[in-house]
Every structure is written in C-alpha cells, then in structure tokens.
Design a protein around this motif. Structure first.
Motif, PDB file in Angstrom:
ATOM      1  N   ALA A   1      -7.602 -13.862   5.833  1.00  0.00           N
ATOM      2  CA  ALA A   1      -7.306 -13.220   4.550  1.00  0.00           C
ATOM      3  C   ALA A   1      -8.158 -13.813   3.427  1.00  0.00           C
ATOM      4  CB  ALA A   1      -5.817 -13.357   4.233  1.00  0.00           C
ATOM      5  N   LYS A   2      -8.277 -15.130   3.400  1.00  0.00           N
ATOM      6  CA  LYS A   2      -9.092 -15.781   2.361  1.00  0.00           C
ATOM      7  C   LYS A   2     -10.562 -15.416   2.498  1.00  0.00           C
ATOM      8  CE  LYS A   2      -6.176 -19.815   1.358  1.00  0.00           C
ATOM      9  NZ  LYS A   2      -6.063 -21.293   1.422  1.00  0.00           N
ATOM     10  N   ASP A   3     -11.047 -15.384   3.753  1.00  0.00           N
ATOM     11  CA  ASP A   3     -12.449 -15.020   3.981  1.00  0.00           C
ATOM     12  C   ASP A   3     -12.711 -13.589   3.512  1.00  0.00           C
ATOM     13  OD1 ASP A   3     -12.980 -17.492   5.036  1.00  0.00           O
ATOM     14  OD2 ASP A   3     -12.933 -16.846   7.142  1.00  0.00           O
ATOM     15  N   LEU A   4     -11.762 -12.718   3.763  1.00  0.00           N
ATOM     16  CA  LEU A   4     -11.939 -11.333   3.343  1.00  0.00           C
ATOM     17  C   LEU A   4     -12.000 -11.230   1.822  1.00  0.00           C
ATOM     18  CD1 LEU A   4      -9.635  -9.443   5.884  1.00  0.00           C
ATOM     19  CD2 LEU A   4     -12.104  -9.197   5.643  1.00  0.00           C
ATOM     20  N   ARG A   5     -11.126 -11.945   1.142  1.00  0.00           N
ATOM     21  CA  ARG A   5     -11.143 -11.883  -0.324  1.00  0.00           C
ATOM     22  C   ARG A   5     -12.458 -12.438  -0.880  1.00  0.00           C
ATOM     23  NH1 ARG A   5      -9.598 -14.444  -5.139  1.00  0.00           N
ATOM     24  NH2 ARG A   5      -8.793 -12.910  -6.625  1.00  0.00           N
ATOM     25  N   ASN A   6     -12.946 -13.512  -0.268  1.00  0.00           N
ATOM     26  CA  ASN A   6     -14.188 -14.136  -0.755  1.00  0.00           C
ATOM     27  C   ASN A   6     -15.425 -13.300  -0.439  1.00  0.00           C
ATOM     28  OD1 ASN A   6     -12.727 -16.333  -1.712  1.00  0.00           O
ATOM     29  ND2 ASN A   6     -12.973 -17.497   0.197  1.00  0.00           N
ATOM     30  N   ASN A   7     -15.372 -12.562   0.681  1.00  0.00           N
ATOM     31  CA  ASN A   7     -16.568 -11.848   1.142  1.00  0.00           C
ATOM     32  C   ASN A   7     -16.560 -10.357   0.816  1.00  0.00           C
ATOM     33  OD1 ASN A   7     -17.700 -14.190   2.328  1.00  0.00           O
ATOM     34  ND2 ASN A   7     -16.398 -13.922   4.141  1.00  0.00           N
ATOM     35  N   LEU A   8     -15.527  -9.911   0.109  1.00  0.00           N
ATOM     36  CA  LEU A   8     -15.430  -8.488  -0.206  1.00  0.00           C
ATOM     37  C   LEU A   8     -15.267  -8.285  -1.713  1.00  0.00           C
ATOM     38  CD1 LEU A   8     -12.999  -7.431   2.667  1.00  0.00           C
ATOM     39  CD2 LEU A   8     -15.443  -6.884   2.520  1.00  0.00           C
ATOM     40  N   PRO A   9     -16.295  -8.589  -2.488  1.00  0.00           N
ATOM     41  CA  PRO A   9     -16.175  -8.480  -3.947  1.00  0.00           C
ATOM     42  C   PRO A   9     -15.950  -7.057  -4.436  1.00  0.00           C
ATOM     43  CG  PRO A   9     -18.462  -8.837  -3.298  1.00  0.00           C
ATOM     44  CD  PRO A   9     -17.639  -9.041  -2.072  1.00  0.00           C
ATOM     45  N   ASP A  10     -16.350  -6.059  -3.630  1.00  0.00           N
ATOM     46  CA  ASP A  10     -16.232  -4.671  -4.070  1.00  0.00           C
ATOM     47  C   ASP A  10     -15.031  -3.949  -3.465  1.00  0.00           C
ATOM     48  OD1 ASP A  10     -18.610  -4.948  -5.536  1.00  0.00           O
ATOM     49  OD2 ASP A  10     -19.820  -4.510  -3.756  1.00  0.00           O
ATOM     50  N   ASP A  11     -14.211  -4.658  -2.697  1.00  0.00           N
ATOM     51  CA  ASP A  11     -13.020  -4.038  -2.107  1.00  0.00           C
ATOM     52  C   ASP A  11     -12.013  -3.746  -3.216  1.00  0.00           C
ATOM     53  OD1 ASP A  11     -10.459  -3.641  -0.817  1.00  0.00           O
ATOM     54  OD2 ASP A  11     -11.329  -4.490   0.998  1.00  0.00           O
ATOM     55  N   GLU A  12     -11.634  -2.477  -3.345  1.00  0.00           N
ATOM     56  CA  GLU A  12     -10.719  -2.097  -4.432  1.00  0.00           C
ATOM     57  C   GLU A  12      -9.346  -2.742  -4.299  1.00  0.00           C
ATOM     58  OE1 GLU A  12      -9.280   0.099  -1.112  1.00  0.00           O
ATOM     59  OE2 GLU A  12     -11.337  -0.191  -1.812  1.00  0.00           O
ATOM     60  N   ALA A  13      -9.003  -3.224  -3.108  1.00  0.00           N
ATOM     61  CA  ALA A  13      -7.694  -3.834  -2.886  1.00  0.00           C
ATOM     62  C   ALA A  13      -7.810  -5.320  -2.584  1.00  0.00           C
ATOM     63  CB  ALA A  13      -6.975  -3.117  -1.738  1.00  0.00           C
ATOM     64  N   LYS A  14      -8.877  -5.964  -3.072  1.00  0.00           N
ATOM     65  CA  LYS A  14      -9.109  -7.366  -2.700  1.00  0.00           C
ATOM     66  C   LYS A  14      -7.982  -8.283  -3.159  1.00  0.00           C
ATOM     67  CE  LYS A  14     -12.055  -8.438  -6.695  1.00  0.00           C
ATOM     68  NZ  LYS A  14     -13.405  -8.857  -7.115  1.00  0.00           N
ATOM     69  N   GLU A  15      -7.259  -7.897  -4.235  1.00  0.00           N
ATOM     70  CA  GLU A  15      -6.161  -8.743  -4.705  1.00  0.00           C
ATOM     71  C   GLU A  15      -5.020  -8.800  -3.689  1.00  0.00           C
ATOM     72  OE1 GLU A  15      -6.378 -10.754  -7.362  1.00  0.00           O
ATOM     73  OE2 GLU A  15      -8.433  -9.965  -7.293  1.00  0.00           O
ATOM     74  N   MET A  16      -4.993  -7.834  -2.781  1.00  0.00           N
ATOM     75  CA  MET A  16      -3.971  -7.854  -1.748  1.00  0.00           C
ATOM     76  C   MET A  16      -4.169  -9.040  -0.807  1.00  0.00           C
ATOM     77  SD  MET A  16      -1.274  -6.083  -1.016  1.00  0.00           S
ATOM     78  CE  MET A  16      -1.540  -4.403  -1.606  1.00  0.00           C
ATOM     79  N   PHE A  17      -5.400  -9.580  -0.759  1.00  0.00           N
ATOM     80  CA  PHE A  17      -5.686 -10.702   0.132  1.00  0.00           C
ATOM     81  C   PHE A  17      -5.409 -12.064  -0.524  1.00  0.00           C
ATOM     82  CE2 PHE A  17      -8.463  -7.244   1.706  1.00  0.00           C
ATOM     83  CZ  PHE A  17      -7.965  -7.149   2.991  1.00  0.00           C
TER      84      PHE A  17
END
Length: 801
Positions: free
Chosen positions: A258-274
C-alpha cells in the motif's frame, strides 16, 4: 519458432521459488532449482553443505500444508544446486525463472551471470511483484531483452490460478503469446496480460479494495468480525474474507504494498486511499503481523483451566479478535445484520449481491460504499493497467479468489442505474462508461451462442474474449436449455452433445438431481451423440443429500430410505449402461456420491485440482451408491497370479475404510479412483468440459457400444473376510479406530468379500449392490451413525464417536 519446455531453471528456492519448482515438476517438466551457498560453506567442497539452503527450502516446501505437489514422486524431477557451482547448467534449460530477493541490484547482478551461460532463445522471466520489469532488463543483450518478461505467479502457485504476464517494450510478441498459451494449457493458469505498472493488475486493484474496506469500516463504525462477515463467501469472496486474509498474507506485506503504491502513483486519483490508518500503523509497530508472529487481527488464545484442574491438563483454545479501540483481544462475536439474514435462503451469489446492495441497514450502506469506490477505481484503471475490462476481472477471480469480478458485479447491479446512484453519492467514474451507455450498450459483458463477449472500448463493440473459444462455460448456454427442473438443467453444447449441470447446496445429490441424470441420459440416447456431466460451481459435488438420509433414518422410514438408495444405485448403473457415451468432468470436492457417479462414467476428464474420494465411513456408513461394488469389481479385475489375491482387495478396502480422499486428480490414479490409460487429467479447470465433450465425440465416432452388465466378478468369501477382520480388530486395539469405526469397517469387509461365502465365487454387479444397500440400511439404524450425520448437518464435520 516452435518452442518446447523440457527443462526449467528456477533461481531462488524461497517460499515462491521452491513451490514454482514443484508446480513445474508436477506437470512432468525437469527442474533445476538453485540458490546461494551458505556463508559457512563458501570454502567447503562438500556438496551437501554447499547446497544446504536449497535442499532445506525444498524439504520445507514438500512438508508444507497444503502440499505444493500433486503426488510425492514428482520431486524426483527436481535437481538442486547452487549459483556458484551449477549456474552453468542453465545452458541445458529452455526457461529460466528468477525468484530471488526483491532487490534490483541483486537481480541485475544475477542476470549478468545468467547471460554468460544461457543459450540464445532461452526464455528468462522474473517473478517480481514490486520492481518494474523494464528496469530489470536494462543493460542486457538484445537477445536477452527479446526473450525476457515478467511472469508473476501468486502464492501458493499450485492453488492460486493467476499468472500475470508482463512484457516490456523489447519483449518479442511471440514470447508473450507463448507464455500466455503455455500458462493456460500446461500450467492450468488463468493467464492475464498486464502492463508494466506498479503492482500490475491484481495487487493494484486488490490492495485498493482492502484499503477501501478499512476506510469504509472506520467511517461506519464497524468492527473486524462484522467486516469479515460482510466480505467473505456471502459476496463470493474467500472464506478468509478481509482481515483473516491479511493475517495469512502478512500485515506488514500488505502495508508495504500500500505504501509503495501511494509513493509510486502520483497521478492516481484515489492515492489517498493508500494512506495507512493510524490503528494499522500501530499494529505493525507492535509487530502483530498475523500468523507469522502468532497474532494479528486474530490470535489463538489458551483458555484458563477450570478451578481444581491439574496443571498438566491440556488447555482449550479459542480464536479471539483484536478490538481496534482498546487494542485488546476478546472472544469473537457473531455479527447480526438484517440484510445478511435476508439472503440466507439465497444459494446463488449472483442473486444475493443485488439484495445485499439494496439493504437499508448498515450492511447495505457498507455495500454501497464498497462497490461505488471499487467501480470508480476500476473504470479509471483502463487503459492504465489494462486495455480491457475482462483482464481485471480475470485477475481478481484467479488471484484473489473472487467468485465474481468487479465489472461483472457492476453488470449484476445494472450499469446505468448504478452509475446514477454513484453520481448521487458523490462518486465519479471514467468517461468511457457514459460513452458506452450512450451508444446503447448496457453491460460490460454479454453472451451469444454460448460464447462470452466483452465490451471493447476503442471499437465500441462487443468482442469474443481471446482464448476463451476453447472454454465451455455452462452458464453461457442459458438460451440452449433442452430440459430442466428446479435444481438441474440440460444444455445443448453443440455438435449433438448435451451437458447436465445441477445447482444445490454444495452440489449435493438428491432425488431431483437423480431424476435429472436419468432424464438427461434418456434424452441423450434419443436425440444426441452423448452426455457430459459437469458444473460451473466451486465444487463438483460434496456427495449425497445427508439431510434426506438423516431424516428418513431418524423417522425410521426404512422403506423410503431403501427406495432412495435403490434410486441412487440405479442412476449410477444408468450412467454406466447407457447406449451413448457419458463423460463426467469433475473439479474441486468430489466426495461420496459424487465420486460414485464418476466411478461409473465411460470416462472422467478431471481438473487437476479435484479432491475425490469415498468418505462415507466418516459418517458411519459405507458407500451405498455403487461405490463399494465398483471397488470390488476393479479389485477383481486387477488381481493377478504373482501376488496374493487378498492384497489388491485389501488396498481397495483400506482406501474406503480410511475415507481416503485424493489431494489431486493425479493422486486419484494411485487410489484406483481414476483409471490409467482411460481417465484424463486436465490441468486447466476451464478446459475440462471441452475435453469431456471431445471425448464423447471420439467415443461416438469410434462406434460406441453399450457395455454389458457384469456377472463375472470374482469375490473371495471367507478366506479374505477373515484377513480383513483381523486387520480391523488390530486397528481398533491400537486406537486408530473407535468401536463404531470397527463396526462399520466389518460391514464393509463383509460386502467387499461377497458375504460369508465358503469359497471364491463369481457374482453379478446386482448381487454386490444388494449387499451394499443392505449394509447401508442397517448402519442407518445405528445411534452413533445418526450422531455423526447430525453433526455433519450442524457443523459440517462428523463427530468422532
């Protein structure tokens, strides 16, 4: 080029590497399994010392439960070694699979050495789940890059069916196509083409789904037990649901992804979910990481001894749940929701989900929040992680054990209606969904002529899902129903072949299913070339309807019970002696009566993951639907002069007496349930009905002739009966069998020896069926048998009495 895989090298023997090695060995491939030399053995010349890491890892894998091997002997196909001494041996391998520690520098260093020894054209793939595939190939030769890609197996690789194939821009298209096909046909996997994006497909969507559940849980004030009740089998998800799954996988692993996804997905519209909730961070800080640390969201607690009990007495245990407010463990509570109560009578999960979604209590609110966020997220992932919706659904079903994919769920609830509800609730979704609806396309999938089509976004048309043309899925033939009753349906699956499917709880076999089998055979004999018996459910069949047997037995309706057993016996004999071929395609649990039906088919096309056996002894009965008779018949046919005649019969007797269940279709050969040279094992479960249909046509076209009922079955009488009874008494005295186990086993021995005959005799199938039925009826009058049956109905397990 035509590519054949005869030998595979697996580099890295950890949990994944050793089990991937076992998977390939299980399908007949030679495997070279390599790992590092232990530090203490770097100067040693002792081979065992230098191979200690790999040998220990392989032994640990073989002993693990569930087993990574189909049968124990497949381990002979695995040769072990180490990177220092044996990396040169990859020159003889057709495919090199790297499964070492998740560090880019270590993997690159290993690839540099691999390139020294691999022959040109050899496939090289990585099982990484966290490192971009294109970074791994940097600096390698053109031939290496051309034949390199990611092959992401899910753990445990034997049982989880997902295999993500992740090519780079340099991967040759023929390599990608080969791996997609090989994984499907030979490894039995659902192969999904994924893009080289963080966490690929399944983990990207799956971890979002889990994190979303955590957030909705907090918002609605739900606890762990409530969430697991709402997110397990009731919506077609695994029994381990959300929090139990996290304990098994490792809470730290889930948090890291989950942390890796948040750090590596700056353009994910739902990144705060991670973002990791504070309570989850605290759990990781406390090192409560799940099963590997002895506790996580759940913990096994030893209960205090009763007052006055001796200290050495074994204490009872119970599973307790973590309270996220107090961070203390407490006994589990059974959640109560009106919405869950409302769906208890609904067996079909596809019918349950709309009712759950429409719930007006907190459970209904939970499902609304859960599905709205999920539907929004998957819509935006196209084309980022996949160009097609079906790949996302396939990945979640095969990798996370979802019975129904996310886009399939949206279809169930109505795409247009749900989209409007999402907007009203403040959720958005990708514009292509509105474009699809505006074009008059109302669903993501549809079925035509038995084939499943998906909505193709670029062309705005429905296309056949690639590769599925060879799959027969009976639920796609609802417009081809030849006959049906309330629990079963007979489908025309083309080429003058029909297929019978029934849908009951655990696919148990009761009177309506038996009626359906007889009617289907009659229709096939009149109008078709043959019959396939199979289903799309989680299991083929858990056996006869135990509730019906228990009801008749308790009420002492022995005439009714006798009629029911006769009907079962007559039905399996109808399967055996029909004028057209009958082929059965089992998968999953195939127990008791389900096994007996398979024993009487002209041919069995079993999925590799078929767990088949005669388990009636566990509930205080003997196989009464032809299973005992069939084992006697097969034992008689297998007897030969150079061994004592009782050996073959004894082996058959023990298989039934110990309620032995094959842990794979391949093991079923050694138990005599499947017949070598006749019955077939199909690696990919999705292909088994297709193979069964092909077998029907082959038999019909070869001039199928109905077999003749047997009247020449050799039974051994008293000479064998005495030997079997001595064995039963020995097992009872040694404590391996209770008094009631021994009683049932004696009845079984009597039937299998043909009764109390003074000498060897030739008898008919009907003679043995009559003995079998009489023994079954007499055991139904035993109190301890009734206790076992009642226990199965209440708890799912027989009591040991």
């Amino acid at each position: 080029m035509k590519r054949t895989i005869k030998k595979v090298a697996v580099l890295g023997s950890g949990i994944m590497g050793s089990r991937i090695a076992c998977l390939f060995a299980g399908i007949g491939v030679q495997v070279l399994l390599l790992d590092i030399v232990p530090k203490e053995a770097t100067e040693s010349t002792n081979v065992l010392a230098r191979n200690k890491v790999v040998n220990d890892a392989l032994q640990a894998a073989i002993k693990s439960n569930p087993s990574p091997v189909y049968t124990p002997d497949v381990v002979k196909r695995i040769t072990t070694g180490n990177f220092d001494d044996n990396l040169k041996d990859i020159a003889a391998c057709d495919w090199v699979i790297e499964v070492v520690v998740e560090r880019l520098d270590i993997k690159r260093s290993l690839y540099e050495k691999v390139e020294q020894y691999r022959k040109k054209g050899t496939l090289v793939t990585s099982n990484t789940s966290g490192i971009p595939i294109h970074l791994l190939a940097e600096g390698r030769s053109e031939d290496f890059k051309k034949h390199f890609c990611g092959t992401h197996f899910f753990n445990p690789p034997r049982y989880l069916r997902l295999l993500e194939i992740i090519p780079t821009k340099d991967t040759d298209q023929s390599v990608t196509n080969f791996l997609l096909h090989y994984g499907d046909l030979y490894l039995g996997k659902t192969t999904v083409l994924a893009k080289d994006t963080p966490a690929f497909i399944a983990n990207r969507v799956g971890v979002f789904g889990i994190m979303n559940i955590f957030h909705v849980m907090q918002k609605l004030g739900l606890n762990i037990d409530e969430v697991d009740a709402l997110t397990g089998p009731v919506i077609g998800r695994p029994k381990s649901a959300t929090f139990r799954t996290a304990d098994v996988v490792g809470i730290d692993t889930m948090v890291k992804v989950a942390k890796d996804l948040r750090n590596n997905l700056p353009d994910d519209e739902a990144k705060e979910m991670f973002v990791i909730p504070a309570w989850l961070e605290k759990i990781v800080t406390n090192n409560w990481l799940g099963d590997k640390t002895g506790g996580g969201f759940f913990k096994k607690i030893k209960l205090p001894l009763a007052e006055g009990s001796p200290e050495e007495q074994k204490r009872d245990t119970e599973i307790q749940t973590l309270n996220l407010d107090t961070f203390e463990y407490a006994p589990r509570n059974k959640p109560k929701f009106a919405t869950l109560d409302a769906v208890k009578p609904i067996e079909d999960v596809r019918q349950r989900i709309p009712v759950l979604f429409a719930g007006t209590d907190k459970a209904g609110e939970f499902y609304g929040q859960l599905f709205y966020a999920l539907f929004s997220y998957i819509s935006y992932r196209i084309p980022e992680i996949s160009d097609e919706s079906y790949r996302i659904d396939d990945a979640m079903k095969a990798g996370f054990g979802w019975e129904i994919g996310a886009f399939e769920t949206w279809d169930l609830l109505g795409v247009a209606k749900t989209a409007e509800m999402m907007k009203a609730a403040g959720f958005t979704y990708a514009s292509w969904v509105d474009e699809m609806l505006a074009a008059g396309n109302t669903s993501f999938y549809k079925t035509e002529k038995g084939k499943r089509l998906y909505y193709d976004i670029p062309s705005k048309t429905y296309q056949l899902i690639p590769g599925t043309g060879v799959f027969i899925v009976l639920s796609n033939y609802t417009d081809k129903v030849v006959w049906k009753n309330s629990h079963a349906a007979l489908y025309d699956i083309g080429d003058e072949v029909v297929a019978l499917q029934w849908n009951t709880k655990m696919n148990s076999i009761g009177s309506e299913v038996l009626d359906a089998a007889n009617k289907s055979i009659a229709i096939a004999e009149e109008k078709y070339k043959g019959l396939v018996i199979a289903n799309d459910g989680a299991n083929f069949s858990a056996g006869a309807n135990v509730g019906m047997i228990f009801m008749f037995a308790v009420e002492q309706e022995y005439d009714e019970l006798d009629l029911a057993i006769r009907m079962f016996q007559n039905t399996v004999m109808r399967v055996r002696y029909s004028s057209v071929p009958v082929v059965i395609a089992p998968h999953g649990l195939t127990l008791g009566g389900g096994c007996e039906m398979n024993l009487h088919a002209d041919k069995v096309c079993a999925a590799a993951e078929t767990y088949i056996g005669l388990v009636e002894l566990g509930v205080g009965l003997i196989p009464g639907g032809g299973g005992t008779k069939e084992f006697v018949l097969r034992a008689a046919d297998e007897m030969h002069e150079d061994e004592p005649e009782t050996i073959t019969l004894k082996n058959r007797f023990l298989t039934i007496a110990t309620a032995k269940v094959a842990t794979s279709a391949l093991e079923a050969y050694s138990l005599g349930i499947l017949r070598k040279g006749l019955d077939e094992v199909v690696m990919n479960q999705n292909r088994r009905i297709t193979e069964a249909k092909r077998s029907v046509l082959e038999m019909y076209d070869s001039g199928y002739v109905m077999p003749v009922p047997r009247k020449d079955i050799k039974v051994l009488g008293k000479s064998a009966l005495g030997a079997l009874l001595v064995g039963v008494n020995g097992m009872q005295r040694a404590g391996y069998a209770t008094a009631h186990d021994a009683l049932v086993a004696r009845k079984l021995a009597y039937v299998m020896c043909g009764g109390d005959l003074s000498e060897q005799s030739l008898v008919s199938e009907q003679y043995l069926l009559d003995l079998e039925r009489e023994a079954f009826l007499s055991l139904c009058g035993e109190r301890k048998t009734l206790e076992r049956l009642q226990s199965v109905l209440k708890t799912g397990k027989p009591v040991r009495n």
